[in-house]
Design a protein around this motif. Structure first.
Motif, PDB file in Angstrom:
ATOM      1  N   ARG A  10      55.597  22.857  22.966  1.00  0.00           N
ATOM      2  CA  ARG A  10      56.800  22.794  23.788  1.00  0.00           C
ATOM      3  C   ARG A  10      57.822  21.834  23.193  1.00  0.00           C
ATOM      4  NH1 ARG A  10      60.644  23.810  26.441  1.00  0.00           N
ATOM      5  NH2 ARG A  10      60.831  23.992  28.699  1.00  0.00           N
ATOM      6  N   LYS A  31      57.506  29.947  29.109  1.00  0.00           N
ATOM      7  CA  LYS A  31      56.653  31.135  29.097  1.00  0.00           C
ATOM      8  C   LYS A  31      55.932  31.281  27.762  1.00  0.00           C
ATOM      9  CE  LYS A  31      59.118  33.907  32.538  1.00  0.00           C
ATOM     10  NZ  LYS A  31      59.808  35.207  32.799  1.00  0.00           N
ATOM     11  N   THR A  32      56.661  31.062  26.678  1.00  0.00           N
ATOM     12  CA  THR A  32      56.023  31.143  25.353  1.00  0.00           C
ATOM     13  C   THR A  32      54.946  30.074  25.217  1.00  0.00           C
ATOM     14  OG1 THR A  32      58.098  31.968  24.404  1.00  0.00           O
ATOM     15  CG2 THR A  32      56.455  31.111  22.868  1.00  0.00           C
ATOM     16  N   THR A  33      55.236  28.885  25.732  1.00  0.00           N
ATOM     17  CA  THR A  33      54.244  27.807  25.692  1.00  0.00           C
ATOM     18  C   THR A  33      52.989  28.192  26.458  1.00  0.00           C
ATOM     19  OG1 THR A  33      55.989  26.134  25.508  1.00  0.00           O
ATOM     20  CG2 THR A  33      53.823  25.386  26.245  1.00  0.00           C
ATOM     21  N   ASP A  34      53.175  28.745  27.650  1.00  0.00           N
ATOM     22  CA  ASP A  34      52.016  29.156  28.457  1.00  0.00           C
ATOM     23  C   ASP A  34      51.199  30.227  27.742  1.00  0.00           C
ATOM     24  OD1 ASP A  34      52.767  27.384  30.406  1.00  0.00           O
ATOM     25  OD2 ASP A  34      53.801  28.880  31.641  1.00  0.00           O
ATOM     26  N   THR A  35      51.893  31.153  27.082  1.00  0.00           N
ATOM     27  CA  THR A  35      51.185  32.209  26.349  1.00  0.00           C
ATOM     28  C   THR A  35      50.370  31.619  25.202  1.00  0.00           C
ATOM     29  OG1 THR A  35      52.949  33.780  26.886  1.00  0.00           O
ATOM     30  CG2 THR A  35      51.456  34.379  25.096  1.00  0.00           C
ATOM     31  N   LEU A  36      50.976  30.675  24.467  1.00  0.00           N
ATOM     32  CA  LEU A  36      50.267  30.044  23.356  1.00  0.00           C
ATOM     33  C   LEU A  36      49.067  29.241  23.856  1.00  0.00           C
ATOM     34  CD1 LEU A  36      53.327  28.820  21.242  1.00  0.00           C
ATOM     35  CD2 LEU A  36      51.682  30.592  20.575  1.00  0.00           C
ATOM     36  N   SER A  61      47.367  29.779  26.515  1.00  0.00           N
ATOM     37  CA  SER A  61      46.326  30.693  26.964  1.00  0.00           C
ATOM     38  C   SER A  61      45.467  31.199  25.799  1.00  0.00           C
ATOM     39  CB  SER A  61      46.946  31.876  27.710  1.00  0.00           C
ATOM     40  OG  SER A  61      47.730  32.674  26.834  1.00  0.00           O
ATOM     41  N   HIS A  62      46.005  31.118  24.590  1.00  0.00           N
ATOM     42  CA  HIS A  62      45.251  31.497  23.387  1.00  0.00           C
ATOM     43  C   HIS A  62      44.774  30.253  22.626  1.00  0.00           C
ATOM     44  CE1 HIS A  62      47.330  35.301  24.277  1.00  0.00           C
ATOM     45  NE2 HIS A  62      46.386  35.888  23.567  1.00  0.00           N
ATOM     46  N   ILE A  94      49.831  38.807  19.548  1.00  0.00           N
ATOM     47  CA  ILE A  94      50.257  38.201  20.816  1.00  0.00           C
ATOM     48  C   ILE A  94      51.732  38.464  21.086  1.00  0.00           C
ATOM     49  CG2 ILE A  94      50.367  36.048  22.127  1.00  0.00           C
ATOM     50  CD1 ILE A  94      48.208  34.923  20.262  1.00  0.00           C
ATOM     51  N   PHE A  95      52.541  38.333  20.041  1.00  0.00           N
ATOM     52  CA  PHE A  95      53.991  38.491  20.174  1.00  0.00           C
ATOM     53  C   PHE A  95      54.470  39.635  19.279  1.00  0.00           C
ATOM     54  CE2 PHE A  95      52.917  33.981  20.650  1.00  0.00           C
ATOM     55  CZ  PHE A  95      53.442  33.705  21.903  1.00  0.00           C
TER      56      PHE A  95
END
Length: 604
Positions: free
Chosen positions: A225, A233-238, A240-241, A260-261
């Protein structure tokens, strides 16, 4: 490829294949809001100072930060940490905006592209300035350096960034001497590194980083972040992985990120994690919109909403006056509280406003009380479109913004308004020497004073070209009947382009008579042919008006060209044949030469 780049974190410059040609500065004001207040009142410098908005301490000076006060801390929590904290209300941003603009104008003195990033941050591309100064000898780096290199980069970026650090120091000293503000600066070969390295030695200091240490520095960031342009949102996605730190992002393979993206997004994230950024410094101009918002717990009464809008409008008009441009579009924004969704969402509506609401007096943009009342009417009309007043509503935010502007004035006394309303002037300017009856209307780049203020238009044209009055085309056509060369527009007399009252009466009577005769029973085709033959015989003789109707002035008739006289006589003898001829011409879509009927008798 990634392994090779990772090795660049060593002291040798191993990624010489990258572009290091630019020299970018990031200038950041120290505790900006608090510093503006301290410049106004120097006695506050020695006190722990916090700037309060609602129930939040949005920023504080370094005296207060020594007590552990952080940005966006609750006022109650801040007072527990520092009971003697001096709090000032910072909800009115007027003075902060003014200070920001002064700093921006000062930065423009270096003749380099300057890009504003909020009110307290600016990017400056000093590449060209560096190239002029790097040719001289004895350059010494100013400020701190992130990790000393063991060898020089073959491209010469070390020398260029050293010169850039000197320029950064000059800029910071100038800001302090002229305006009294302390700043910190970041010096790097791209915007990303310049911004991230800038706060490393706050306050009132600067740091330079060379390209070969980019990966090493980025790996020290504890959260993805921390990278600009990576949102929540991108931070949360990262996360989560299990990609939490920037180092994690550096080590993950590009193939995994592409799963992922999107492919472009994956490459972008990978590049950012390695400290690579090619985005240019874009010269900032005046803002595309000027707006204010006010948030609160909840408002559920229309009268309270109107009071909120009225207060916002007064503050917004001050900002517009300072900007100098004339607003031509207004946007209203609301944030509704939905109990079912347990969340807030925004809605907005906008419409055009007439620039005539504003006036310029002594070079200053002003608005009358009547103009403000008109704006409030527009605001509440937009509010009524957003809210169904027959049902309960709960708002947590209202916002106003002017979203489009024009640089010139089109008020009652303006030349544009004069040209738009004076038909005679328009008719003169629309004449063409080649008698082109399809002359286009003048191109006005100003909004008509009668522009609608009730139509909702997100991207509608706010400066329409006015339609050319029918009278303009009629006068131009009438002028073309003359065989004489048309004079220069500047030498034409307006009175010559208009029909006098007697001529208008004759034309009107001529139209009525023609219509009355067209209603009489039509003769047989054979009789029509004979009548036409007799008519042509009389027309061939020409030059006399023995058969003219009583309402025709013979002197006027004899002054007309021969073609007009002949056609008028033919019409008087058999008006129905003229109607048939015109109808037949329209049906066959064949062009017809100019005739008197084309100008004096309307088509049906």
């Amino acid at each position: 490829m990634d392994d090779a780049i990772m090795q660049s974190s060593s002291s040798t410059c191993s990624y010489v294949d990258k572009d290091h040609s630019r020299s970018i500065l990031h200038i950041d004001l120290d505790c900006f809001y608090a510093q503006v207040e301290m410049v106004k009142n120097p006695k506050l410098r020695s006190l722990p100072l916090g700037i309060q908005q609602k129930n939040i301490v949005v920023t504080s000076n370094y005296e207060a930060r020594n007590y552990g006060i952080q940005k966006c801390m609750l006022v109650t929590d801040a007072l527990k940490l520092c009971p003697n904290l001096k709090l000032l209300n910072g909800e009115d941003l007027h003075e902060y905006r003014a200070a920001s603009n002064k700093i921006f104008e000062l930065l423009l003195c270096w003749k380099c592209p300057v890009e504003k990033l909020g009110m307290d941050e600016n990017f400056i591309d000093v590449t060209k300035l560096v190239l002029d100064k790097v040719k001289t000898d004895n350059h010494t780096l100013v400020g701190h350096l992130y990790n000393k290199p063991s060898t020089d980069c073959p491209c010469g970026c070390h020398s260029r960034l050293t010169v850039a650090s000197q320029i950064a120091n000059e800029i910071r000293e100038k800001i302090y001497s002229d305006l009294g503000f302390t700043t910190c600066a970041g010096v790097a070969h791209n915007k990303l590194l310049a911004k991230l390295i800038c706060p490393l030695h706050k306050p009132n200091n600067q740091t330079t980083i060379f390209p070969e240490h980019a990966v090493e520095f980025m790996s020290t960031l504890q959260s993805v972040r921390s990278i600009p342009s990576i949102g929540l949102k991108t931070t949360d996605t990262l996360i989560s992985h299990k990609i939490i730190t920037v180092s994690d992002l550096q080590q993950v393979s590009l193939d995994v990120l592409k799963k992922i993206f999107s492919s472009d997004m994956a490459v972008r994230l990978k590049s950012l994690s390695l400290g690579e950024d090619t985005t240019p410094v874009k010269q900032s101009g005046k803002p595309q919109s000027i707006g204010l918002e006010d948030s609160f717990k909840t408002v559920s009464v229309k009268s309270e909403v109107e009071d909120k809008f009225s207060a916002l409008l007064q503050r917004l008009l001050v900002l517009v006056r300072e900007d100098g441009r004339i607003p031509v579009s207004l946007r209203v924004t609301l944030r509704k509280r939905d109990a079912k969704r347990l969340s807030s969402h925004r809605e907005s509506r906008q419409c055009q406003i007439s620039p005539s609401i504003f006036t310029i007096a002594s070079g200053t943009l002003t608005i009358t009380d009547a103009g403000q009342h008109k704006l409030m009417s527009i605001i509440m009309r937009l509010f009524n479109k957003l809210i169904d007043l027959s049902k309960p509503f709960h708002l947590t935010l209202v916002g106003l913004a002017f979203t489009k502007f024009q640089e010139r004035m089109t008020g009652r006394s303006s030349i544009v308004n004069y040209l738009m309303n004076d038909i005679s002037v328009q008719s003169v300017l629309n004449l063409q020497n080649d008698c082109d009856t399809s002359a286009t209307s003048m191109d006005y780049s100003a909004a008509s004073p009668s522009s609608s203020t009730t139509t909702d238009l997100s991207d509608g044209e706010v400066e329409p070209s006015p339609k050319k009055p029918k009278k303009v085309t009629w006068i131009a056509k009438r002028r073309c009947l003359s065989k004489e060369e048309v004079a220069s527009p500047s030498k034409l007399k307006v009175s010559e382009l208009r029909l006098n009252s007697k001529e208008l009466e004759k034309v009107s009577e001529l139209r009525l008579n023609s219509r009355d005769r067209s209603l009489t029973p039509r003769a047989s085709p054979a009789k029509d042919v004979l009548s036409d033959a007799d008519t042509m015989k009389d027309v061939a003789e020409g030059g006399h008006c023995d058969d003219c109707p009583s309402y025709v002035d013979k002197e006027v008739f004899n002054s007309l060209p021969d073609e007009m006289q002949q056609e008028l006589k033919a019409m008087w003898k058999n008006p129905s044949s003229s109607e048939v001829a015109r109808s037949s011409s329209r049906m066959t879509n064949k062009s017809k030469p100019n005739t008197i009927l084309k100008y004096f008798v309307p088509h049906k």
